[in-house]
Design an enzyme around this catalytic site. Structure first.
Site, PDB file in Angstrom:
ATOM      1  N   ASN A 132      36.682  39.603  51.836  1.00 56.83           N
ATOM      2  CA  ASN A 132      37.486  39.410  50.621  1.00 56.83           C
ATOM      3  C   ASN A 132      36.954  38.294  49.713  1.00 56.83           C
ATOM      4  O   ASN A 132      37.086  38.376  48.492  1.00 56.83           O
ATOM      5  CB  ASN A 132      38.931  39.096  51.058  1.00 56.83           C
ATOM      6  CG  ASN A 132      39.772  38.529  49.935  1.00 56.83           C
ATOM      7  OD1 ASN A 132      40.189  39.254  49.033  1.00 56.83           O
ATOM      8  ND2 ASN A 132      40.011  37.222  49.966  1.00 56.83           N
ATOM      9  N   TYR A 172      28.406  39.244  38.794  1.00 56.43           N
ATOM     10  CA  TYR A 172      29.544  39.488  39.707  1.00 56.43           C
ATOM     11  C   TYR A 172      29.761  41.003  39.838  1.00 56.43           C
ATOM     12  O   TYR A 172      29.874  41.534  40.947  1.00 56.43           O
ATOM     13  CB  TYR A 172      30.782  38.805  39.122  1.00 56.43           C
ATOM     14  CG  TYR A 172      32.104  39.205  39.731  1.00 56.43           C
ATOM     15  CD1 TYR A 172      32.539  38.655  40.932  1.00 56.43           C
ATOM     16  CD2 TYR A 172      32.945  40.115  39.079  1.00 56.43           C
ATOM     17  CE1 TYR A 172      33.766  39.012  41.483  1.00 56.43           C
ATOM     18  CE2 TYR A 172      34.171  40.470  39.616  1.00 56.43           C
ATOM     19  CZ  TYR A 172      34.577  39.920  40.818  1.00 56.43           C
ATOM     20  OH  TYR A 172      35.794  40.279  41.359  1.00 56.43           O
ATOM     21  N   LYS A 228      29.420  43.541  43.176  1.00 55.66           N
ATOM     22  CA  LYS A 228      30.492  44.433  43.656  1.00 55.66           C
ATOM     23  C   LYS A 228      29.993  45.880  43.707  1.00 55.66           C
ATOM     24  O   LYS A 228      30.358  46.653  44.597  1.00 55.66           O
ATOM     25  CB  LYS A 228      31.709  44.326  42.726  1.00 55.66           C
ATOM     26  CG  LYS A 228      32.387  42.955  42.742  1.00 55.66           C
ATOM     27  CD  LYS A 228      33.105  42.702  44.049  1.00 55.66           C
ATOM     28  CE  LYS A 228      33.937  41.437  44.021  1.00 55.66           C
ATOM     29  NZ  LYS A 228      34.628  41.190  45.296  1.00 55.66           N
TER      30      LYS A 228
HETATM   31  N1  LIG Z   1      42.524  38.725  41.290  1.00 53.79           N
HETATM   32  C1  LIG Z   1      42.015  39.757  40.670  1.00 53.79           C
HETATM   33  O1  LIG Z   1      42.477  40.171  39.594  1.00 53.79           O
HETATM   34  C2  LIG Z   1      40.833  40.490  41.254  1.00 53.79           C
HETATM   35  C3  LIG Z   1      40.339  41.597  40.559  1.00 53.79           C
HETATM   36  C4  LIG Z   1      39.276  42.293  41.067  1.00 53.79           C
HETATM   37  C5  LIG Z   1      38.708  41.903  42.264  1.00 53.79           C
HETATM   38  N2  LIG Z   1      39.198  40.825  42.928  1.00 53.79           N
HETATM   39  C6  LIG Z   1      38.562  40.471  44.185  1.00 53.79           C
HETATM   40  O2  LIG Z   1      39.529  40.222  45.171  1.00 53.79           O
HETATM   41  C7  LIG Z   1      39.078  39.209  46.078  1.00 53.79           C
HETATM   42  C8  LIG Z   1      40.100  38.103  46.172  1.00 53.79           C
HETATM   43  O3  LIG Z   1      40.341  37.595  44.868  1.00 53.79           O
HETATM   44  P1  LIG Z   1      41.494  36.542  44.567  1.00 53.79           P
HETATM   45  O4  LIG Z   1      41.887  36.754  43.160  1.00 53.79           O
HETATM   46  O5  LIG Z   1      42.519  36.585  45.637  1.00 53.79           O
HETATM   47  O6  LIG Z   1      40.660  35.181  44.654  1.00 53.79           O
HETATM   48  P2  LIG Z   1      41.157  33.671  44.672  1.00 53.79           P
HETATM   49  O7  LIG Z   1      42.621  33.556  44.496  1.00 53.79           O
HETATM   50  O8  LIG Z   1      40.234  32.978  43.729  1.00 53.79           O
HETATM   51  O9  LIG Z   1      40.796  33.226  46.152  1.00 53.79           O
HETATM   52  C9  LIG Z   1      39.485  33.268  46.553  1.00 53.79           C
HETATM   53  C10 LIG Z   1      39.396  32.853  48.000  1.00 53.79           C
HETATM   54  O10 LIG Z   1      38.036  33.000  48.389  1.00 53.79           O
HETATM   55  C11 LIG Z   1      37.587  31.787  48.982  1.00 53.79           C
HETATM   56  N3  LIG Z   1      36.177  31.611  48.657  1.00 53.79           N
HETATM   57  C12 LIG Z   1      35.598  31.570  47.435  1.00 53.79           C
HETATM   58  N4  LIG Z   1      34.296  31.331  47.558  1.00 53.79           N
HETATM   59  C13 LIG Z   1      34.049  31.220  48.884  1.00 53.79           C
HETATM   60  C14 LIG Z   1      32.906  30.941  49.639  1.00 53.79           C
HETATM   61  N5  LIG Z   1      31.726  30.700  49.061  1.00 53.79           N
HETATM   62  N6  LIG Z   1      32.999  30.888  50.995  1.00 53.79           N
HETATM   63  C15 LIG Z   1      34.196  31.107  51.604  1.00 53.79           C
HETATM   64  N7  LIG Z   1      35.322  31.355  50.924  1.00 53.79           N
HETATM   65  C16 LIG Z   1      35.253  31.400  49.585  1.00 53.79           C
HETATM   66  C17 LIG Z   1      38.440  30.686  48.403  1.00 53.79           C
HETATM   67  O11 LIG Z   1      38.490  29.617  49.331  1.00 53.79           O
HETATM   68  P3  LIG Z   1      38.908  28.113  48.877  1.00 53.79           P
HETATM   69  O12 LIG Z   1      40.285  28.241  48.282  1.00 53.79           O
HETATM   70  O13 LIG Z   1      38.880  27.329  50.131  1.00 53.79           O
HETATM   71  O14 LIG Z   1      37.883  27.698  47.873  1.00 53.79           O
HETATM   72  C18 LIG Z   1      39.782  31.415  48.236  1.00 53.79           C
HETATM   73  O15 LIG Z   1      40.520  31.345  49.422  1.00 53.79           O
HETATM   74  C19 LIG Z   1      37.715  38.757  45.536  1.00 53.79           C
HETATM   75  O16 LIG Z   1      36.692  39.462  46.202  1.00 53.79           O
HETATM   76  C20 LIG Z   1      37.752  39.195  44.083  1.00 53.79           C
HETATM   77  O17 LIG Z   1      36.455  39.431  43.596  1.00 53.79           O
HETATM   78  C21 LIG Z   1      40.251  40.097  42.454  1.00 53.79           C
END
Ligand SMILES: NC(=O)c1ccc[n+]([C@@H]2O[C@H](COP(=O)([O-])OP(=O)(O)OC[C@H]3O[C@@H](n4cnc5c(N)ncnc54)[C@H](OP(=O)(O)O)[C@@H]3O)[C@@H](O)[C@H]2O)c1
Length: 257
Positions: free
Chosen positions: A96, A161, A165
């Site tokens: 994730n 990015y 993906k």
């Molecule tokens: N939110 C959206 O609208 C959206 C849309 C499309 C895709 N996605 C995908 O869904 C997934 C989760 O997104 P989210 O929105 O929940 O993200 P988020 O709230 O930004 O959380 C990201 C998490 O990933 C961890 N992380 C980031 N870089 C890392 C690294 N280098 N090593 C280990 N952990 C890392 C962070 O850890 P720390 O907090 O400790 O830094 C955090 O826990 C991602 O793959 C994102 O690309 C999200």
């Protein structure tokens, strides 16, 4: 056959990368609610990861914290060290965590390129290399990658990015074929706009928010639990006949791709 039993994850252990917050936290909680022990990987925010662990343990399951920046080298070796030090195993991998830099394509630096490819794509492969031997032994495994609508729909400020993906979708389909004989199912879940810390600032801009919401037939951003619900299906026996799939959780956004 009880449908409810097919969702049961008792005796399984799931590794959720980036499980400290957002979509990763919601998935960790959903799997824990259905009986899975959880390993939470996070990068730097120990407070949020501890809070996820507290919520996971409230379901009466075990929870381990694995602080590791997935940009590092030798992820497979580090995974194996963690597993033997904690005497645990992984039946379900939720890949994730991801990083993204919002900027025009011609301003992306080599370091930003490397970070996005290494965290998003390379570390996912390295973790799969770590978890598959045990899954093969058990003749059971679930690997779920979290993609993005951007894997097919260009966003002018996130091209690397998006490319990472897109590469993951191909990896998922390739490995789904190769790992199917071992009872290991591999799928991709592509979120659209889900309200998390990642997009909080961007969506706080009323103009940007309006433009984005206009692209979503259901008319609003999703909640992390919307991704967790499908993750539960794909991580359990309820999803046993689903592999190589690419599923959008996006309120219909990808219909405009
Ligand atoms: N939110 C959206 O609208 C959206 C849309 C499309 C895709 N996605 C995908 O869904 C997934 C989760 O997104 P989210 O929105 O929940 O993200 P988020 O709230 O930004 O959380 C990201 C998490 O990933 C961890 N992380 C980031 N870089 C890392 C690294 N280098 N090593 C280990 N952990 C890392 C962070 O850890 P720390 O907090 O400790 O830094 C955090 O826990 C991602 O793959 C994102 O690309 C999200």
């Amino acid at each position: 056959m009880s449908i409810k039993n097919l969702f049961d994850l008792s005796s399984k252990t799931a590794l959720v990368t980036g499980g400290g917050q957002g979509i990763g936290r919601a998935i960790a909680l959903a799997l824990a609610e259905y009986g899975a022990n959880i390993i939470i990987n996070y990068r730097s925010n120990a407070v949020l990861a501890e809070e996820t662990a507290r919520l996971v343990r409230a379901y009466g399951v075990q929870c381990w914290l694995w602080p590791l920046d997935l940009i590092e080298d030798n992820i497979t070796e580090k995974f194996n060290e963690f597993i033997s030090a904690n005497n645990c195993k992984v039946d379900i991998l939720i890949a994730n965590a991801s990083v993204q830099f919002r900027k025009p394509w011609n301003e992306v630096t080599s370091d930003e390129f490397a970070a996005q490819i290494n965290v998003n794509l390379r570390s996912t492969l390295n973790l799969i290399q770590g978890v598959v031997p045990y899954m093969k032994e058990q003749k059971w495994g679930r690997i779920l990658n979290i993609g993005s609508v951007q894997q097919t729909s260009p966003h002018k400020d996130m091209c690397i990015y998006a490319a990472s993906k897109s590469g993951l979708v191909n990896l998922v389909k390739n490995l789904a074929v190769q790992l199917a004989p071992f009872g290991i199912n591999v799928n991709n879940l592509a979120p659209g706009v889900i309200s998390t810390a990642r997009n909080e600032t961007a969506l706080a801009n009323p103009e940007y928010r309006k433009t984005v919401l206009q692209k979503i037939p259901l008319g609003h951003a999703g909640h992390p639990i919307d991704c967790a619900a499908l993750s539960l299906l794909l991580s359990s026996d309820a999803g046993r006949y689903i592999t190589g799939g690419d599923f959008y959780v996006d309120g219909g956004m990808s219909l405009f791709n």
